[in-house]
Design an enzyme around this catalytic site. Structure first.
Site, short mmCIF file in Angstrom:
data_model
loop_
_atom_site.label_atom_id
_atom_site.label_comp_id
_atom_site.label_asym_id
_atom_site.label_seq_id
_atom_site.Cartn_x
_atom_site.Cartn_y
_atom_site.Cartn_z
N GLY A 242 10.87 -1.55 10.97
CA GLY A 242 10.38 -0.18 11.20
C GLY A 242 11.49 0.85 11.22
O GLY A 242 11.34 1.95 10.68
N LYS B 180 0.80 -1.23 0.00
CA LYS B 180 0.00 0.00 0.00
C LYS B 180 0.82 1.27 0.00
O LYS B 180 1.86 1.35 0.66
CB LYS B 180 -0.88 0.01 1.25
CG LYS B 180 -1.95 -1.05 1.24
CD LYS B 180 -2.75 -0.95 2.51
CE LYS B 180 -3.98 -1.86 2.43
NZ LYS B 180 -4.77 -1.78 3.65
P1 AMP Z 1 4.69 -4.30 2.43
O1 AMP Z 1 4.59 -4.91 3.80
O2 AMP Z 1 3.95 -3.02 2.30
O3 AMP Z 1 6.10 -4.23 1.95
O4 AMP Z 1 3.89 -5.27 1.48
C1 AMP Z 1 4.30 -6.58 1.22
C2 AMP Z 1 3.13 -7.35 0.69
O5 AMP Z 1 2.63 -6.74 -0.48
C3 AMP Z 1 3.47 -8.78 0.32
O6 AMP Z 1 2.76 -9.63 1.16
C4 AMP Z 1 3.00 -8.90 -1.12
O7 AMP Z 1 2.32 -10.11 -1.38
C5 AMP Z 1 2.03 -7.75 -1.25
N1 AMP Z 1 1.86 -7.32 -2.64
C6 AMP Z 1 2.80 -6.87 -3.48
N2 AMP Z 1 2.30 -6.60 -4.68
C7 AMP Z 1 0.97 -6.87 -4.63
C8 AMP Z 1 -0.10 -6.81 -5.54
N3 AMP Z 1 0.09 -6.39 -6.80
N4 AMP Z 1 -1.34 -7.16 -5.12
C9 AMP Z 1 -1.52 -7.58 -3.85
N5 AMP Z 1 -0.55 -7.68 -2.93
C10 AMP Z 1 0.68 -7.34 -3.30
#
Ligand code: AMP
Length: 405
Positions: free
Chosen positions: A386, A206
């Site tokens: 973090g 996100k």
């Molecule tokens: P973050 O913790 O914000 O770095 O997000 C990591 C997560 O984002 C991982 O679990 C990925 O599976 C998810 N992710 C990455 N790209 C996508 C996507 N296009 N759609 C859904 N989830 C995603």
């Protein structure tokens, strides 16, 4: 570049050295350590101090017992594994303050190692008052009384001001341990004084969790590649249909603002030029590669496509420094790990053959790079989640401020 106090600046011989480590290691149901990476990271500092005749007193938190004693959160289970790693006996005090801790500290000879019980068994460690996070001064003073010198070796908690970090540093001269020093030197080299051109690669789920990070990076980098679910918000903001993809439609303006700031700062933004879509969010789901405006309403973008991977490779080729945070797709679900794996492998190859400086960190990033088999191929991988993100956001970290000269 952070100018901080290092171990080499102080004579530790015969001194009681209180070392803040991060031994919050993953354990299984019966308390067996399943990943000792964080303990291994502390070994250089402990060995250095022993070799220089210091009395070593280790303190750490474990889990979130919230100020009460919880058997499952005891540090006792780490004594055996730590003794094995250090190849010496490690003593243990079943409380980090009070009589038992005082006696255990008093019994130490030069070169000995003592592990104190979990600091989070005491409310004073993470005392909160009126919504403000902090610690109890009295508790911090009692902890600090165990040592003559404080060594902070836990970068992963550097974004927190707690009793066993900032609290001790308020009462004792504070120095960076060797693991902390490595983190600060590498991160400074990547973001404060990078070899240019410097490129960022930010992925993950996100935009909302990384707004500050993106804003800071566009003001400091030459190129910023955005991938993963968060790229969908940018694509939607530019008017591309993203079907049923993960997308924060309410943050389209934020995405546009970040792109406008990037333009002003001369930072080139790279977004996917093709995508891998599927109707199901599961491993092995049927998928197809398509152009940006070809995503059907019931399809989700789950990875970047091959043309995007080529573009990323070109951008990596044009860079001397790469900072990576977050996967480029839903990497836990094969085949939607392809862009993450390919880009990571490409970066590791450039580190090896072309002297690229590639630094990565933050939560899922390490898991993603391990999954790609490239964790050893990067110049440096931060052990922090973090704290790494807050560093990348350009924030002052309390655990670093206390070490500054
Ligand atoms: P973050 O913790 O914000 O770095 O997000 C990591 C997560 O984002 C991982 O679990 C990925 O599976 C998810 N992710 C990455 N790209 C996508 C996507 N296009 N759609 C859904 N989830 C995603």
């Amino acid at each position: 570049m952070v100018d901080f106090r290092r171990l080499e600046d102080v004579d530790v011989a015969g001194k009681r050295v209180l070392v803040r480590v991060d031994f919050n290691v993953p354990c299984d149901d019966v308390g067996i350590v399943t990943d000792d990476t964080r303990m291994v990271a502390a070994l250089p500092t402990i060995n250095y101090l022993r070799a220089h005749q210091a009395k070593v007193i280790l303190i750490s938190h474990f889990g979130r017992p919230g100020g009460v004693r919880e058997t499952s959160a005891s540090m006792m289970k780490l004594v055996g594994p730590l003794s094995n790693l250090l190849k010496t006996d490690v003593s243990f005090a079943p409380d980090c303050v009070g009589n038992t801790a005082d006696k255990a500290v008093a019994a130490l000879c030069a070169g000995d190692v003592l592990l104190l019980e979990n600091t989070r068994f005491h409310k004073g460690e993470t005392y909160t008052a009126g919504g403000a996070k902090g610690y109890d001064d009295g508790f911090a003073r009692v902890l600090a009384a165990h040592g003559d010198i404080f060594v902070h070796d836990a970068f992963s908690v550097a974004h927190r001001a707690q009793g066993s970090t900032s609290g001790i540093a308020a009462n004792l001269p504070a120095y960076a341990g060797l693991a902390m020093e490595r983190e600060l030197d590498h991160l400074s080299q990547a973001l404060d004084i990078p070899k240019r051109p410097v490129m960022g690669l930010v992925g993950g789920a996100k935009v909302s969790s990384k707004i500050d990070l993106l804003k800071n990076l566009v003001s400091r980098l030459d190129t910023l590649a955005i991938g993963g679910g968060m790229a969908n918000t940018f694509l939607a903001a530019l008017g591309h249909g993203v079907g049923a993809s993960l997308c924060e439609h309410d943050l389209k303006n934020t995405a546009l603002e970040i792109m406008a700031n990037a333009k002003l700062a001369n930072c080139e933004i790279l977004l996917p030029v093709d995508v891998v879509v599927s109707k199901e969010f599961k491993a092995g789901a049927e998928s197809r590669v398509c152009g940006l405006d070809e995503v059907a309403d019931d399809e989700m973008i789950l990875d970047a496509g091959p043309a995007t991977i080529d573009k990323l490779a070109d951008a990596i080729d044009a860079s001397k420094t790469l900072i990576w945070n977050g996967p480029l797709g839903a990497f836990e679900l094969v085949p939607f790990d392809t862009a993450t794996v390919e880009a990571a492998k490409y970066a590791a190859k450039r580190v090896k053959n072309n002297g690229l400086i590639a630094v990565a960190g933050g939560g899922d990033t390490v898991a993603a790079l391990k999954h790609a088999g490239t964790a050893d191929g990067f110049t440096f991988i931060s052990t922090a989640g973090g704290a790494f993100l807050e560093w990348m956001e350009g924030k002052a970290l309390p655990g670093i401020e206390i070490l500054k000269k």
